[in-house]
Structures are given as structure tokens and as C-alpha cells.
Scaffold this active site. Structure first.
Site, PDB file in Angstrom:
ATOM      1  CG  ASN A 155      11.973  32.209  57.074  1.00 58.62           C
ATOM      2  OD1 ASN A 155      10.896  32.543  56.591  1.00 58.62           O
ATOM      3  ND2 ASN A 155      13.048  31.972  56.336  1.00 58.62           N
ATOM      4  CB  CYS A 179       9.949  35.153  50.864  1.00 57.95           C
ATOM      5  SG  CYS A 179      10.749  33.580  50.481  1.00 57.95           S
ATOM      6  CG  HIS A 180      15.212  35.447  48.393  1.00 58.33           C
ATOM      7  ND1 HIS A 180      16.136  35.960  49.266  1.00 58.33           N
ATOM      8  CD2 HIS A 180      15.220  34.112  48.575  1.00 58.33           C
ATOM      9  CE1 HIS A 180      16.675  34.966  49.964  1.00 58.33           C
ATOM     10  NE2 HIS A 180      16.146  33.841  49.548  1.00 58.33           N
ATOM     11  NE  ARG A 201      11.968   8.310  42.310  1.00 62.40           N
ATOM     12  CZ  ARG A 201      10.686   7.932  42.430  1.00 62.40           C
ATOM     13  NH1 ARG A 201      10.339   7.132  43.433  1.00 62.40           N
ATOM     14  NH2 ARG A 201       9.777   8.343  41.583  1.00 62.40           N
TER      15      ARG A 201
END
Length: 435
Positions: A150, A171-172, A271
Site C-alpha cells: 500500500n 487486495c483481499h 456512534r
């Protein structure tokens, strides 16, 4: 094809290397592969070699596994180069990416893909990848470069402009999210048909079906019944507003947009259950885990667990070696693939793989609101890549200015000062013309 030579770059990432070696050598057609492990850290490299030899013995395969700190030797004649480097590592790289912005009141969760942390990581990483690619052009010009490092989109975009080497980014997040959603709605993931497209970490399920039935109503039902997992509140909130589910995790996604992490709004953090400073915490835990596991993995009397991962790397290699087709999700250059995203940017789409290599699926136009959201991230990627390719340092500041989360928290004077501080703090990790 001859037994493929597969070079692992950054093989000191031992746990990840372990997964990939297990995946590759578990395929009958790849059991005689030549695997060369390369890293600049001799100790970690030795640990990875010990793990690789243990996997070879347990699977009883004739593969050749060796290790070297000589990059030219590792790349010479490689059919596949799997890249998993982290330039500057957790310390100092990641620590600087978090601590310096925090002094300005800018908080992050992962900071490796976008945001001010992602920009800095690209400035550290793309030049190293480009330098490696020059060696590949000389020593293995026909190789396929499989990038796991990355920031995925900026790395692949930068390489597309700086190198002739074929690159696909992996990417997974697509299979992982599919499994998570399948668990939420109680449908076996291997029975679900889906189509995903977009950019890395901001791609969306355009289709999510079970035997022809649209499964999005069942996902809405998860919200209606109050069953949204605590760790996934951000993505379900975005699904409620966009009508499509995004591939990347809530902790990642919260820092790609301006709406969830805000100074003085701790109510939002609570939240949406946003794990600030998650990546440093994760790194510390991984280091502690590795220290506990290292001795076990090198003990000749103890076995390693070999279980196929969801990573696409081994499937690509098998398909190109045997010609047996596979479909993977790859990050590739947007060459008329998604019509309402910029040409040349890096997109994540389904790709057919066989002896012909990586063949992306043409998607056409995405729903306009999804493309618009992606564009806010592509702006940052484009300017960062432009800075690296042209040496125009000003574009680093422009990229930071246009980053959604950074702009939501800081004014322009703060953004300029922070960017300057980060460039100075990184020192030699960033090319001299960009400091």
C-alpha cells in the site's frame, strides 16, 4: 512452461510470506516452483526461509526455496515478482504518519491508503518500486509484478507511468467483505454471485445475488432488525445512503470521506465505533504475536498451519503457468475499463487470467454518485503521483489540500504546515527533490 521462478520482495513479512508460500506450493502444478525470498533484513529473511522450508517438508514437494539480500540475484530470470514491502516500516514510517498529524488535531485510523498518511507512504514507496522495476526491466523484463504494498492505487498508478513492467495490484477486501456480508445474511458465500468495480478500498458491489435473487434487500433487513455488527457501522451507514455496499472495512473507509471523524464530535466516534489509531495498535499487537510465534515457527519439531488463504496471488501464477483460466479482482490501469473515471487512473475490477496474463473486464459507466465519491479520492492519488513523476513538490501540498478528511479538519495554513513538517520528519525516506 518451465518450473516458475517466483521472487518474494519484502519476504521478511514472514506471516504473509508464509500464507503465500503455502498457497503456491499447495497447487499440484506449482509444487516444483523455485521460490526466492528477498529482503534487506537478514534476521527476518532467515526466519521466512525457515518457515518456507518447513512448509516444503510438510507438503513433501520438490520446490526450491532460497533466500538472499542481493536484489539482482533475486530478480534475475524471475517469472513472477510478488511485492510486499513497507518502506520505513512501522517505525519510523507509520509512527511519523500518525504522531505528526495528531499534533495538529488530525486523527486517523489506518493511514496507509489515502489521507495525509497515505500521501506520505506513497512518497516513500513509489520511488523504491520504480527503482526495483528498473532492475526488473534489465533482469526479468517479461515478469509479472504482483503488488501487495500500500497505498495500492498510488503505487500501481505511479508504476504505470514510470515502468514498462507489467503490474497488477492485489487486495483481499473483495472476498473478505463478501464473506462478512454472507455471514450477516446467512447465505453461504460460495453460493453468492457478485460483481465489484471501482478503485481500491472504494469499490462497490454492483451485483450481489444468490441463484438470481438480489441479496441487497436482505442486507437492508440487517439494518432494519438492528443486527449491524458494531465494527461495521460506517459501511452500513454508507450503504443506507448510497444503495451499494463498499468493499473496504469501516475503519478504513471512515478516513476516506469527511463525515465520520471530526474534532469536537466524539459522539460520531462513539456512534460509529471508529477505532482511532487502529493501525499502530495493530502493528504493536502483530509484533508481540510474532515474538511469541517466532520460536515455534523455527522449531523443527513443530508444524505450521497450512490453510489456503483468500489471496489471489497463487491463482494468478497457476493460471498463467497452466493456462487454466481463473477470475480474480485486480488493480489495473483504467484503459477504457470504467468510462466515467479518469483514463490512466488505477481501478479495481474482475480480471480473467490465463496464459495471456491479466485481462480486465470492461465495466462501462458506474452509477454517477459512486463515481463522484471515488473522484474525491482519485484527485489525491493523481496529484501525489504527479508530484513523484514530475518532481513538482507543490503537488504534494495540493494533494493534501484536496484530501477529504484532511480538508474537513484543517485550514489551509495548517495543511501547509503539517505537510512541511511531515516531509521534514521523513528525511531520507523521501526523495531529495520532494523534501
Amino acid at each position: 512452461m518451465h518450473a516458475p521462478k517466483i521472487t518474494f520482495i519484502g519476504a521478511g513479512s514472514t506471516v504473509f510470506a508464509k500464507h503465500l508460500m503455502g498457497d503456491i506450493l499447495s497447487f499440484e502444478e506449482l509444487r516444483d516452483a523455485e521460490i526466492v525470498l528477498y529482503d534487506i533484513d537478514e534476521q527476518r529473511l532467515g526466519e521466512s526461509l525457515a518457515v518456507g522450508n518447513k512448509i516444503k517438508r510438510q507438503l513433501d514437494v520438490p520446490a526450491s526455496i532460497s533466500a538472499t539480500t542481493d536484489r539482482s540475484r533475486a530478480l534475475d530470470g524471475a517469472d513472477f515478482c510478488i511485492n510486499m514491502i513497507q518502506v520505513a516500516g512501522y517505525k519510523p514510517g507509520t509512527v511519523v504518519d500518525f504522531e505528526t498529524p495528531k499534533a495538529y488535531g488530525l486523527r486517523q485510523t489506518i493511514a496507509d491508503t489515502l489521507g495525509i498518511g497515505g500521501i506520505m507512504r506513497a512518497l516513500r514507496t513509489v520511488p523504491v518500486l520504480a527503482d526495483m522495476s528498473k532492475d526488473m526491466e534489465r533482469l526479468c523484463p517479461d515478469t509479472l509484478h504482483i503488488n501487495y504494498a500500500n497505498p495500492m492505487a498510488m503505487n500501481c498508478w505511479g508504476l504505470s507511468r514510470l515502468s514498462k513492467i507489467r503490474t497488477v495490484g492485489l487486495c483481499h477486501s473483495v472476498p473478505h467483505t463478501a464473506k462478512e456480508l454472507a455471514d450477516d445474511i446467512g447465505v453461504p458465500v460460495d453460493e453468492i454471485d457478485y460483481l465489484v468495480a471501482g478503485i481500491n478500498h472504494m469499490a462497490f458491489y454492483l451485483k450481489f445475488e444468490h441463484k438470481g435473487e438480489d441479496l441487497y434487500p436482505r442486507i437492508r433487513q440487517v439494518m432494519e432488525e438492528g443486527r449491524v455488527p458494531d465494527w461495521n457501522r460506517v459501511r452500513y451507514d454508507m450503504f443506507k445512503r448510497l444503495g451499494y455496499f463498499v468493499t473496504e472495512s469501516s475503519e478504513h473507509f471512515s478516513e476516506y470521506v469527511p463525515w465520520y471523524i471530526k474534532s469536537g464530535r466524539e459522539d460520531l466516534i462513539e456512534r460509529f465505533n471508529i477505532p482511532l489509531d487502529e493501525y499502530p495498535r495493530r502493528c504493536e499487537n502483530q509484533i508481540a504475536d510474532w515474538q511469541r510465534l517466532s520460536k515455534d515457527m523455527q522449531d523443527p519439531d513443530k508444524t505450521v498451519e497450512i490453510e489456503r488463504s483468500v489471496e489471489y496471488g497463487s491463482h494468478i501464477i497457476r493460471a498463467m503457468v497452466t493456462g487454466q483460466p481463473a477470475v480474480i479482482y485486480g488493480n489495473v490501469t483504467n484503459d477504457q475499463i470504467i468510462s466515467n473515471l479518469p483514463q490512466g487512473c488505477c481501478v479495481e475490477v474482475p480480471c480473467l487470467v490465463d496464459r495471456n496474463g491479466i485481462q480486465p473486464t470492461r465495466i462501462g459507466a458506474l452509477p454517477p454518485h459512486l463515481a463522484a465519491l471515488m473522484q474525491t479520492n482519485i484527485n489525491v492519488q493523481a496529484l501525489t503521483v504527479e508530484a513523484i513523476v514530475t518532481g513538482n513538490r507543490d503537488h504534494i501540498f495540493h494533494a493534501a489540500m484536496l484530501d477529504p478528511h484532511t480538508a474537513a479538519e484543517l485550514d489551509l495554513d495548517q495543511i501547509w504546515a503539517l505537510t512541511g513538517d511531515l516531509l521534514k520528519a521523513h528525511g531520507d525516506w523521501i526523495p531529495e527533490n520532494l523534501r
